[in-house]
Design an enzyme around this catalytic site. Structure first.
Site, PDB file in Angstrom:
ATOM      1  N   ALA A 151      -2.723 -22.353   3.537  1.00  0.00           N
ATOM      2  CA  ALA A 151      -3.176 -21.856   4.838  1.00  0.00           C
ATOM      3  C   ALA A 151      -4.147 -22.837   5.487  1.00  0.00           C
ATOM      4  O   ALA A 151      -4.074 -23.105   6.693  1.00  0.00           O
ATOM      5  CB  ALA A 151      -3.840 -20.493   4.671  1.00  0.00           C
ATOM      6  N   TYR A 152      -5.050 -23.381   4.690  1.00  0.00           N
ATOM      7  CA  TYR A 152      -6.054 -24.326   5.196  1.00  0.00           C
ATOM      8  C   TYR A 152      -5.383 -25.621   5.667  1.00  0.00           C
ATOM      9  O   TYR A 152      -5.668 -26.115   6.761  1.00  0.00           O
ATOM     10  CB  TYR A 152      -7.065 -24.613   4.093  1.00  0.00           C
ATOM     11  N   ALA A 153      -4.483 -26.151   4.851  1.00  0.00           N
ATOM     12  CA  ALA A 153      -3.790 -27.389   5.230  1.00  0.00           C
ATOM     13  C   ALA A 153      -2.957 -27.183   6.489  1.00  0.00           C
ATOM     14  O   ALA A 153      -2.885 -28.069   7.346  1.00  0.00           O
ATOM     15  CB  ALA A 153      -2.911 -27.876   4.082  1.00  0.00           C
ATOM     16  N   SER A 155      -3.638 -25.155   8.936  1.00  0.00           N
ATOM     17  CA  SER A 155      -4.540 -25.114  10.088  1.00  0.00           C
ATOM     18  C   SER A 155      -5.021 -26.505  10.468  1.00  0.00           C
ATOM     19  O   SER A 155      -5.143 -26.832  11.653  1.00  0.00           O
ATOM     20  CB  SER A 155      -5.723 -24.188   9.803  1.00  0.00           C
TER      21      SER A 155
END
Length: 244
Positions: A151-153, A155
Site C-alpha cells: 500500500a505504501y509503495a 502511494s
C-alpha cells in the site's frame, strides 16, 4: 519581516522534515513548518531554528485539505514574503500484506500520501515564485519492493508519477520539480514497530552498511533547492546508500 527566500516544509516538525527545515533555515531561508497535529513538536522545531539564528513559523494543516494547505501558503506569503521552495515531507506508513490490508487503513494512507501530495503540488504550482524548487518525497521501497509495503509503495509510486509531469507543466518559469526517495532512515516513523534484529538487518543492506539519517536526506534536499542543483529537474533521486 521577510527573508529573501522562503520554504514551506510539510511534515516539518519531526524526522526528515525537521532535519530539512533546520538545514534550510541555517542556509538563510525563512521556513514554514507544516504539521498535522503535534503542536509541541512543531513549536520545538521553531524554537530550535530561532535559537540557531533562523526564522520559522509553524502552521497546522492537513495536507489533504486544500483549504488548509492554501491557508498555509497564505501565511508564508503574508508573514515571510512569498514561497520559493516547497518540500513535501508529510506522509503516512502502514504495513500489511496486500491480502490482509484493512481497506479503511488503505484509504487513510492514500488520502495523505496521494491526495495530500497532489494538493501540496497543486498549491506549489500555483503559488511558488519563478526560479523556485519543489521537492516531493517517495521511498526506495518502490524499487526494493519489500513484502508488506504494497500500500505504501503504491502511494509513493503515484508521487513519482507526478514528478516529471509537473516539471513539464511548469515550463517557462525556471522552477525545478524533483522527488527524493530515501532508503531505510532512522526516524521515528521507520523505527516504530520494528525489532532490533529487523533494524540491524536493514542497516546491512546498503553497501555503506548503515541506516540513513534525516541529515543525509536534508543534504540532498538542500542541494536540489539550491543553485548547485538547479539543473536537476524532473528526477527521482534515490538517496539510500546504494541499496538499489
Amino acid at each position: 519581516m521577510s527573508n529573501s527566500r522562503t520554504a514551506i516544509v510539510t511534515g516539518g516538525s519531526r524526522g526528515i522534515g525537521r532535519a530539512v527545515a533546520e538545514r534550510l533555515a541555517r542556509e538563510g531561508l525563512g521556513v514554514v513548518i507544516g504539521y498535522a497535529g503535534d503542536t509541541g513538536a512543531a513549536d520545538d522545531t521553531v524554537a530550535a531554528i530561532a535559537g540557531a539564528g533562523g526564522q520559522a513559523i509553524a502552521v497546522k494543516a492537513d495536507v489533504a485539505d486544500e483549504t488548509a494547505v492554501a491557508a498555509m501558503f497564505d501565511r508564508a506569503e503574508s508573514e515571510l514574503g512569498g514561497v520559493d521552495v516547497v518540500v513535501h515531507s508529510a506522509g503516512r506508513l502502514a504495513l500489511s500484506t496486500i491480502a490482509d490490508m484493512d481497506l479503511d487503513v488503505l484509504d487513510t494512507l492514500h488520502r495523505t500520501n496521494i491526495r495530500g501530495s497532489f494538493v501540496v503540488a497543486q498549491q506549489a504550482a500555483r503559488r511558488i515564485r519563478d526560479g523556485g524548487a519543489i521537492v516531493m518525497t517517495s521511498t526506495s521501497v518502490v524499487k526494493t519492493q519489500f513484502p508488506t509495503y504494497g500500500a505504501y509503495a503504491a502511494s509513493k509510486s503515484a508521487v513519482e508519477g507526478m514528478t516529471m509531469i509537473l516539471a513539464r507543466e511548469l515550463r517557462g518559469r525556471d522552477i525545478t520539480v524533483n522527488t527524493v526517495a530515501p532508503g531505510p532512515t532512522a526516524t521515528e516513523l521507520f523505527l516504530d514497530g520494528k525489532t532490533q534484529e529487523q533494524i540491524d538487518a536493514l542497516a546491512k543492506v546498503p553497501p555503506l552498511e548503515r541506516l540513513g539519517t534525516p541529515e543525509d536526506i536534508a543534504r540532498v534536499v538542500s542541494f536540489l533547492v539550491g543553485p548547485d542543483g538547479h539543473w536537476v529537474n524532473g528526477q527521482i533521486l534515490r538517496s539510500n546508500g546504494g541499496m538499489i
